[in-house]
Motif scaffolding. Structure first.
Motif, short mmCIF file in Angstrom:
data_model
loop_
_atom_site.label_atom_id
_atom_site.label_comp_id
_atom_site.label_asym_id
_atom_site.label_seq_id
_atom_site.Cartn_x
_atom_site.Cartn_y
_atom_site.Cartn_z
N LEU A 62 44.59 61.64 -41.37
CA LEU A 62 45.96 62.14 -41.25
C LEU A 62 46.91 61.02 -40.86
N GLN A 63 46.46 60.11 -39.99
CA GLN A 63 47.29 58.96 -39.63
C GLN A 63 47.64 58.13 -40.86
N LEU A 64 46.65 57.89 -41.71
CA LEU A 64 46.90 57.10 -42.92
C LEU A 64 47.94 57.76 -43.80
N VAL A 65 47.88 59.09 -43.89
CA VAL A 65 48.84 59.82 -44.72
C VAL A 65 50.22 59.80 -44.09
N ARG A 71 50.21 54.74 -45.26
CA ARG A 71 49.30 53.65 -45.62
C ARG A 71 48.63 53.95 -46.96
N VAL A 72 48.65 55.21 -47.34
CA VAL A 72 48.15 55.66 -48.64
C VAL A 72 49.22 56.58 -49.23
N LEU A 122 42.31 47.65 -42.79
CA LEU A 122 42.62 48.11 -44.14
C LEU A 122 42.53 46.94 -45.12
N ASN A 123 41.94 47.18 -46.26
CA ASN A 123 41.75 46.15 -47.28
C ASN A 123 43.04 45.93 -48.06
#
Length: 560
Positions: A277-280, A284-285, A496-497
């Motif tokens: 959820l943090q990434l969303v 970040r994505v 993160l890549n």
């Protein structure tokens, strides 16, 4: 009766079921459930649980319910409910008429809570949440009784009913089970089972301002639904004693039992909905269905198949101990599936123009090529061949290095299902960049074979000069280290890549790919497996996502 030989090769949960059926426990019934909380999209770890719970039910002629554990209105949403149902069905399972919500049972759960109070096994505590935590201690510090533990049954029923009526603000009171504050297991030190939460619920609206906690709602929902085997992950193992205490205090007769298995831990990934959820939320994505995310919707958009995820779950098995599964196992499952099922096609990701100087200008011929090298049932297709073509830029070297068997000045190669060609001249721009190759073709080698028996070592894929333009997205692992959330001193997002996505806007694809339908999967010869993007791909303007490379080259590339 099941013999020893028949039980060989079973996982420990199958052994439990076999023994229960042998002894007549639950009357021989097998009834499982998949109980996600609708506070995010499902990920690959949930896929393992779905396959396990629905699979056990199928194997033993039983039933599996889908139950949405919606006891926290602050984090839940109907969008998550719909995505969960979509993902379960996409994986190939169905709950028939057995879709339930914990909120279906709010009235009954409230009645159970009053029953516990009446039995002297629950009380209303007026300590703050922080004070409750302090009073409960931990594994090294013993707990101590709340000063409100001695309230009478009448006082507790009165306060609990007033909590339900909305008289108190959030956090003012908590209903706690009265078990044992001296227990060596902190879980049994009078755990909270109801809290005040003035929040709108996605199904019950504003009817309730008190909500049961997971430990109370889950086991009783199992009992209400007639679940026999309540399968969950290992982090709930120490809470099994509470599961049993609540069920035994309130349920008579046949009752559910909890069993734990190891959750999925996968390299180069995080398995926490909170972190996903943090990434969303931090963008970040691109969203829950970003093809780099290991959500089921992300994997689906990337081109993974239901069969490949079911196969992955079978490969990794069911264990009682935690382990770290290599990402390569998941990729192997999709490669094995698509190798058998994906039709072949040709695409050039970084095009280099080739002009066949001895091919007639204005002429086009249709060359037949197989859609799958091992499956005649998939038929053949026609690919137009003409004077101008495109090959991969990487398939040409002006000064070939040792072991390079592709195209170079004066060298001959085979074009897939077409002809032998030979490079005669290299054309460059003012900056010295190669812009075009001038070649000749051998008309006697149509179909890719030479009548005089001469051999060539290189076979290249190609597309005609009028090949449609496509966007191709090359996805890689979202994180650059095996365990991005292992180091508690660092934010997992630091790993993160930066190279997890490369977008190629000028790729060329053979004509039939221009009208690929969203979700269509192909093997682009020599390049990998690709899927027409379900969101952005349109007829005439295709967008392809790389599902997986033809071989696992990650470790090799990392060493470079």
């Amino acid at each position: 009766m099941t013999t020893t030989n028949e039980t060989q090769g079973l996982n420990f949960l199958q052994e439990v079921v076999e023994e229960d059926r042998r002894t007549g426990k639950h009357g021989g019934r097998v009834h499982t459930r998949f109980p996600p909380e609708p506070n995010g999209y499902l990920h690959i770890g949930h896929a393992k649980s779905i396959v396990l719970n629905f699979g056990l039910a199928q194997q033993y002629g039983g039933k599996c319910n889908l139950r949405l554990d919606d006891t926290n209105p602050l984090t839940e949403d109907t969008d998550y409910v719909e995505s969960i149902q979509r993902d379960v069905r996409w994986l190939g399972f169905d709950w028939d008429d057995r879709r339930f919500f914990a909120s279906d049972y709010f009235d009954r759960l409230y009645a159970f809570a009053e029953q516990l109070i009446s039995q002297g096994q629950a009380y209303v505590c007026s300590l703050s949440p922080e004070e409750i935590s302090q009073y409960r201690g931990n594994f090294t510090t013993p707990g101590k009784d709340s000063p409100y533990r001695t309230r009478t049954v009448e006082e507790n029923l009165d306060l609990f009913r007033r909590m339900k009526a909305g008289e108190f603000p959030d956090g003012k009171h908590t209903l706690r089970a009265k078990i044992d504050m001296t227990s060596s297991n902190p879980v049994l030190r009078d755990p909270p089972i109801y809290r005040i939460r003035h929040a709108h619920h996605h199904r019950t609206g504003d009817k309730w301002c008190i909500y049961p906690l997971y430990d109370f709602a889950h086991c009783l929902s199992d009992a209400i639904e007639g679940i026999t085997h309540s399968v969950c992950t290992l982090e709930f193992e120490n809470r099994r004693v509470l599961y049993d205490w609540i069920v035994d205090a309130l349920i008579k007769g046949d009752r559910p039992y909890q069993y734990e298995f190891a959750r999925l831990n996968l390299t180069y990934a995080v398995m926490s909905k909170r972190k996903l959820l943090q990434l969303v939320q931090e963008k970040r994505v691109s969203g829950w269905d970003d093809p780099r995310m290991l959500t089921i919707s992300g994997l689906r958009r990337r081109g993974y198949t239901p069969a490949s995820l079911r196969d992955f779950a079978k490969r990794i098995g069911v264990s009682k101990s935690d382990s770290l599964i290599d990402m390569g196992v998941l990729e192997l499952s999709i490669r094995d599936d698509l190798n058998e099922t994906a039709p072949r096609a040709m695409a050039v990701l970084r095009p280099l123009k080739v002009v066949l100087e001895n091919y007639p200008e204005g002429q086009t011929e249709e060359l037949e090529t197989a859609n799958h090298p091992k499956r005649e049932d998939m038929g053949t297709r026609k690919v137009p061949f003409m004077r101008e073509l495109y090959i991969e830029a990487d398939d040409f070297q002006e000064v070939p290095e040792k072991g390079f068997f592709r195209l170079a000045p004066g060298k001959e190669v085979r074009l897939r299902s077409a002809y032998f060609i030979k490079c005669e001249k290299v054309i460059k721009d003012a900056a010295g960049n190669i812009t075009e190759l001038r070649c000749t073709y051998d008309p006697a080698t149509r179909g890719g074979d030479s009548p005089d028996g001469r051999k060539v070592k290189g076979t290249l894929h190609w597309v005609p000069g009028n090949a449609p333009v496509a966007q191709v997205r090359l996805f890689d692992r979202l994180f650059s280290v095996e365990q991005p959330d292992k180091d508690e001193t660092k934010d997992f997002k630091e790993f993160l890549n930066p190279n997890s996505l490369e977008t190629l806007s000028g790729a060329r694809v053979e004509p039939m790919l221009a009208d690929a339908k969203p979700g269509d999967r192909f093997q682009f010869e020599r390049l990998g497996y690709f899927c027409a993007d379900a969101v952005d791909s349109k007829p005439g303007a295709p967008v392809f996502n790389r599902t997986v490379t033809l071989k696992d080259s990650w470790v090799k590339e990392q060493k470079k």
